[in-house]
Design a protein around this motif. Structure first.
Motif, short mmCIF file in Angstrom:
data_model
loop_
_atom_site.label_atom_id
_atom_site.label_comp_id
_atom_site.label_asym_id
_atom_site.label_seq_id
_atom_site.Cartn_x
_atom_site.Cartn_y
_atom_site.Cartn_z
N PRO A 8 0.82 -1.21 0.00
CA PRO A 8 0.00 0.00 0.00
C PRO A 8 0.86 1.26 0.00
N LEU A 9 0.45 2.25 -0.78
CA LEU A 9 1.19 3.50 -0.86
C LEU A 9 1.00 4.33 0.40
N THR A 10 2.06 5.04 0.76
CA THR A 10 1.93 6.03 1.82
C THR A 10 1.24 7.26 1.26
N GLU A 11 0.86 8.17 2.12
CA GLU A 11 0.14 9.37 1.67
C GLU A 11 0.99 10.19 0.71
N SER A 12 2.29 10.36 1.02
CA SER A 12 3.17 11.14 0.15
C SER A 12 3.37 10.45 -1.20
N GLU A 13 3.47 9.13 -1.20
CA GLU A 13 3.64 8.38 -2.45
C GLU A 13 2.38 8.49 -3.31
N GLN A 14 1.23 8.49 -2.67
CA GLN A 14 -0.02 8.61 -3.41
C GLN A 14 -0.13 9.98 -4.07
N GLN A 15 0.27 11.03 -3.35
CA GLN A 15 0.24 12.38 -3.93
C GLN A 15 1.19 12.49 -5.11
N GLN A 16 2.36 11.89 -5.01
CA GLN A 16 3.32 11.92 -6.10
C GLN A 16 2.79 11.16 -7.31
N ALA A 17 2.14 10.01 -7.08
CA ALA A 17 1.58 9.22 -8.17
C ALA A 17 0.47 9.98 -8.88
N ASP A 18 -0.37 10.67 -8.12
CA ASP A 18 -1.44 11.45 -8.72
C ASP A 18 -0.89 12.58 -9.58
N PRO B 170 -17.73 0.36 -16.99
CA PRO B 170 -17.61 1.28 -15.85
C PRO B 170 -17.33 0.56 -14.54
N THR B 171 -17.93 -0.62 -14.36
CA THR B 171 -17.65 -1.41 -13.16
C THR B 171 -16.21 -1.86 -13.15
N ALA B 172 -15.69 -2.24 -14.32
CA ALA B 172 -14.29 -2.66 -14.42
C ALA B 172 -13.35 -1.53 -14.03
N VAL B 173 -13.62 -0.34 -14.53
CA VAL B 173 -12.78 0.81 -14.21
C VAL B 173 -12.86 1.12 -12.71
N ALA B 174 -14.07 1.03 -12.15
CA ALA B 174 -14.22 1.28 -10.71
C ALA B 174 -13.44 0.25 -9.90
N ASN B 175 -13.45 -1.02 -10.32
CA ASN B 175 -12.67 -2.06 -9.64
C ASN B 175 -11.19 -1.72 -9.65
N MET B 176 -10.69 -1.31 -10.80
CA MET B 176 -9.26 -1.01 -10.93
C MET B 176 -8.87 0.22 -10.12
N GLN B 177 -9.75 1.21 -10.11
CA GLN B 177 -9.46 2.41 -9.33
C GLN B 177 -9.38 2.09 -7.84
N ALA B 178 -10.21 1.16 -7.38
CA ALA B 178 -10.17 0.77 -5.97
C ALA B 178 -8.82 0.17 -5.61
N ILE B 179 -8.20 -0.54 -6.55
CA ILE B 179 -6.88 -1.14 -6.32
C ILE B 179 -5.77 -0.12 -6.48
N THR B 180 -5.81 0.66 -7.56
CA THR B 180 -4.72 1.61 -7.81
C THR B 180 -4.71 2.75 -6.80
N ASN B 181 -5.86 3.08 -6.23
CA ASN B 181 -5.87 4.10 -5.19
C ASN B 181 -5.10 3.65 -3.96
N GLN B 182 -5.02 2.35 -3.74
CA GLN B 182 -4.33 1.82 -2.58
C GLN B 182 -2.88 1.44 -2.87
N TYR B 183 -2.64 0.88 -4.07
CA TYR B 183 -1.31 0.32 -4.36
C TYR B 183 -0.52 1.08 -5.43
N GLY B 184 -1.15 2.04 -6.09
CA GLY B 184 -0.42 2.79 -7.11
C GLY B 184 -0.97 2.53 -8.50
N PRO B 185 -0.62 3.38 -9.47
CA PRO B 185 -1.20 3.32 -10.81
C PRO B 185 -0.78 2.07 -11.58
N SER B 186 -1.63 1.69 -12.52
CA SER B 186 -1.33 0.61 -13.47
C SER B 186 -1.72 1.10 -14.85
N HIS B 187 -0.77 1.73 -15.54
CA HIS B 187 -1.07 2.33 -16.84
C HIS B 187 -1.50 1.28 -17.86
N LYS B 188 -0.87 0.14 -17.81
CA LYS B 188 -1.19 -0.94 -18.76
C LYS B 188 -2.65 -1.35 -18.62
#
Length: 412
Positions: free
Chosen positions: A193-203, A365-383
């Motif tokens: 899981p990303l820390t708060e600072s890592e999440q801000q940098q990823a965004d 849209p459900t698929a995108v929501a699923n992925m966002q739930a994961i990437t919000n916690q662990y970081g982006p997945s551009h692929k």
């Protein structure tokens, strides 16, 4: 007593259903968490009221079917008109492998549906309704194929059953994807899981990219306004798609390549879009296409749900639950044992598995929501954010249409 509504009153009632759905979604958190579409939440409530009126007052309601068909064709045209082949370069090799995995899954999903329907003594075509017609296809495809099965193959209640199955899939797809991906990530130690600072940098990094990926993960540009001229141009594109669909339906009727009209509308949109882009250099207004397409889908779904005859499902409740539970188990096993492994067994593959659960049981849209739930916690997945929207919004509909046509030809 029977009440028949013309086109104007049908449209008014559909809009009222959408307003009710919007009100319910705004005040009921469960509907928002599971990304239940507003026409579905409002439509199911009204369908339940109509069911009660039929049960206790013997009241039946019929709506203008031509209006429903027109909005359905506009929606599928919008999918085709959104398919810009220039975007495909960003997908790399995964854009070849991932659609093949989805095509194989569609075959297996329909095999399970048809097999269980046959074992339970049902019409095998109902296995397709509880398969990729509704689970991969979603509400729009459920209604489209439901009308085809009812009118051309005499399968009574196919649309009603399809809407019910699609709603089930939408909820399960939203519930299944996130926990499954999190289990894969934890079990294989793919990310932390990303820390708060890592999440801000990823965004910040995502927003600065300005690519197709950034548009899904964090939009970085102000939307272009839809003007009257843009609306007229877009309506002309839709008219061209509908004319092409009508022409091809008549031309291929009774031939080996006969397809439902909505498939030709989608295919016509693909041809028109890419001819304008790459031959004539005309810039198609994607946002206007999305607006018209989404509005048409909402109105179409509202009318379809108003037309539900829930009393036709009473004899199928038990078998329906058995088949859908089997499909849920299949989705979980396929995403974790096939999609995850073949796509690389890495973090991107885990996010792709979450996305696959979303549109394999529900909708893109459900698929995108699923992925966002994961990437919000662990970081982006551009692929994943390139592959899933492209495959889920376009390739899957084309593939599903041809696979379903093959299955129907085998069963009939």
């Amino acid at each position: 007593m029977h009440v028949s509504l013309g086109a104007y009153y049908t449209l008014i009632l559909a809009v009222l259903v959408l307003m009710l759905g919007k009100l319910l979604t705004r005040h009921i958190r469960l509907l928002r968490d599971f990304n239940i579409p507003e026409p579905v939440s409002g439509g199911l409530v009204v369908a339940a009221v109509i069911f009660a009126l039929h049960r206790f007052m013997d009241l039946s309601l019929s709506l203008e079917s031509g209006l429903q068909s027109a909005f359905m064709l506009v929606f599928f045209s919008s999918i085709g008109l959104s398919a810009n082949f220039a975007k495909l370069r960003e997908g790399g090799k995964g854009l070849l492998v991932f659609p093949l995995l989805i095509a194989a899954f569609i075959l297996v999903q329909n095999g399970v549906g048809v097999g269980l329907a046959t074992l339970l003594g049902l019409d095998p075509l109902l296995g397709l309704v509880t398969g990729s017609i509704t689970l991969v296809g979603g509400h729009g495809t459920a209604g489209a194929w439901g009308s085809v099965l009812e009118t051309q193959y005499g399968l009574s209640g196919a649309t009603t059953l399809g809407i019910a199955c699609a709603t089930f899939g939408l909820v399960i797809g939203g519930l299944l994807g996130g926990p499954l991906a999190k289990h894969l990530i934890t079990r294989h130690r793919l990310a932390r899981p990303l820390t708060e600072s890592e999440q801000q940098q990823a965004d910040a990094t995502t927003v600065s990219e300005g690519s197709a990926v950034a548009n899904f993960e964090s939009p970085s540009h102000a939307p272009r306004l839809i003007t009257a001229d843009a609306a007229v141009e877009t309506l002309a594109l839709f008219a061209a798609c509908l004319a092409f669909a009508e022409f091809m339906t008549g031309l291929t009727k009774g031939s080996a390549i006969q397809l439902p009209t909505f498939v030709w509308a989608l295919g016509g949109g693909v041809v028109i879009r890419n001819l304008l882009d790459h031959v004539f250099g005309f810039k198609v207004f994607d946002r206007a296409i999305d607006v018209f397409g989404n509005a048409s889908l909402s109105i179409y779904l509202a009318i379809a749900l108003l037309s539900l005859k829930l009393w036709e499902l009473s004899d199928l409740a038990g078998p329906l639950v058995i088949i859908l539970l089997a499909q849920t188990l299949l989705m979980a096993l396929y995403a974790s044992l096939v999609t995850f492994r073949i796509m690389g067994k890495d973090y991107d593959a885990a996010v792709l598995a979450a996305g696959h659960c979303g549109f394999g049981m529900g909708a893109t849209p459900t698929a995108v929501a699923n992925m966002q739930a994961i990437t919000n916690q662990y970081g982006p997945s551009h692929k994943a954010f390139i592959l899933v929207p492209l495959v889920g919004a376009f390739f899957i509909d084309i593939t599903n249409a041809f696979v379903l046509q093959l299955w129907i030809s085998l069963l009939r």
